[in-house]
Write a protein that holds these residues in place. Structure first.
Motif, PDB file in Angstrom:
ATOM      1  N   GLN A 149       0.846  -1.190   0.000  1.00 33.33           N
ATOM      2  CA  GLN A 149       0.000   0.000   0.000  1.00 33.33           C
ATOM      3  C   GLN A 149       0.879   1.237   0.000  1.00 33.33           C
ATOM      4  N   GLY A 150       0.476   2.216  -0.784  1.00 32.85           N
ATOM      5  CA  GLY A 150       1.271   3.429  -0.942  1.00 32.85           C
ATOM      6  C   GLY A 150       2.288   3.335  -2.074  1.00 32.85           C
ATOM      7  N   SER A 151       2.352   2.187  -2.751  1.00 33.97           N
ATOM      8  CA  SER A 151       3.328   1.988  -3.832  1.00 33.97           C
ATOM      9  C   SER A 151       2.863   2.562  -5.172  1.00 33.97           C
ATOM     10  N   GLY A 152       1.589   2.897  -5.259  1.00 35.37           N
ATOM     11  CA  GLY A 152       1.026   3.362  -6.524  1.00 35.37           C
ATOM     12  C   GLY A 152       0.286   2.267  -7.278  1.00 35.37           C
ATOM     13  N   ALA A 153       0.324   1.034  -6.779  1.00 38.63           N
ATOM     14  CA  ALA A 153      -0.344  -0.081  -7.464  1.00 38.63           C
ATOM     15  C   ALA A 153      -1.854   0.138  -7.538  1.00 38.63           C
TER      16      ALA A 153
END
Length: 168
Positions: free
Chosen positions: A86-90
């Motif tokens: 989460q927060g990776s842009g996925a």
């Protein structure tokens, strides 16, 4: 940082998708009841979701999926990102892909208490349509209905406050 890629889900992804689904729900929504065994979730993903939805996974390189999104008939049914990703842009990539494949718009349901998801969808142009009491979902948890319509999108030079869109 490695680049995140998108691809259609395959039957080989079912175990990873089951893990993502269960872990993401437990971390983000610990208040939800556990209604099904892990094996039942796996069966549901493989035999109900996969054959009837456009199921896309996000991966880093050739690794196992880190997130997935399922859409059908203008409905965003599922968007889950593994807690560690989460927060990776996925999630944003998957949502943009779903929007691109549904040019007339998308509708989704999210639990009212899932403020992080609601904020994510609002930040990406979705507008709240209805708050419901939970009697229409199997968790019996109050939910919110959101819509995205491309005609609501404005570029940053326009007054986006009229559409409730924030350009942060």
């Amino acid at each position: 940082m490695h680049k995140i890629g998108l691809r259609p889900a395959t039957a080989d992804d079912v175990d990873a998708l089951t893990e993502i689904f269960l872990q993401a729900r437990q971390v983000a929504m610990p208040y939800l009841p556990s209604l099904y065994a892990d094996e039942e979730v796996s069966y549901w993903l493989a035999n109900i979701v996969m054959p009837h939805a456009r199921l896309t996974v996000a991966t880093v390189g050739d690794a196992r999926p880190i997130a997935f999104c399922a859409c059908r008939h203008g409905q965003l049914d599922h968007l889950y990102v593994a807690p560690a990703s989460q927060g990776s842009g996925a999630g944003t990539l998957l949502l943009a892909d779903a929007m691109g494949h549904n040019p007339s718009g998308l509708r989704l349901h999210v639990f009212q208490r899932n403020i992080k998801a609601r904020t994510f969808y609002e930040r990406n142009g979705f507008c709240l349509v209805e708050l419901r009491d939970g009697s229409q979902n199997e968790e019996l948890e109050p939910d919110a209905v959101y819509d995205w319509r491309p005609e609501r999108q404005f570029d940053s030079r326009n007054d986006s406050s009229r559409a409730g869109i924030s350009h942060r």
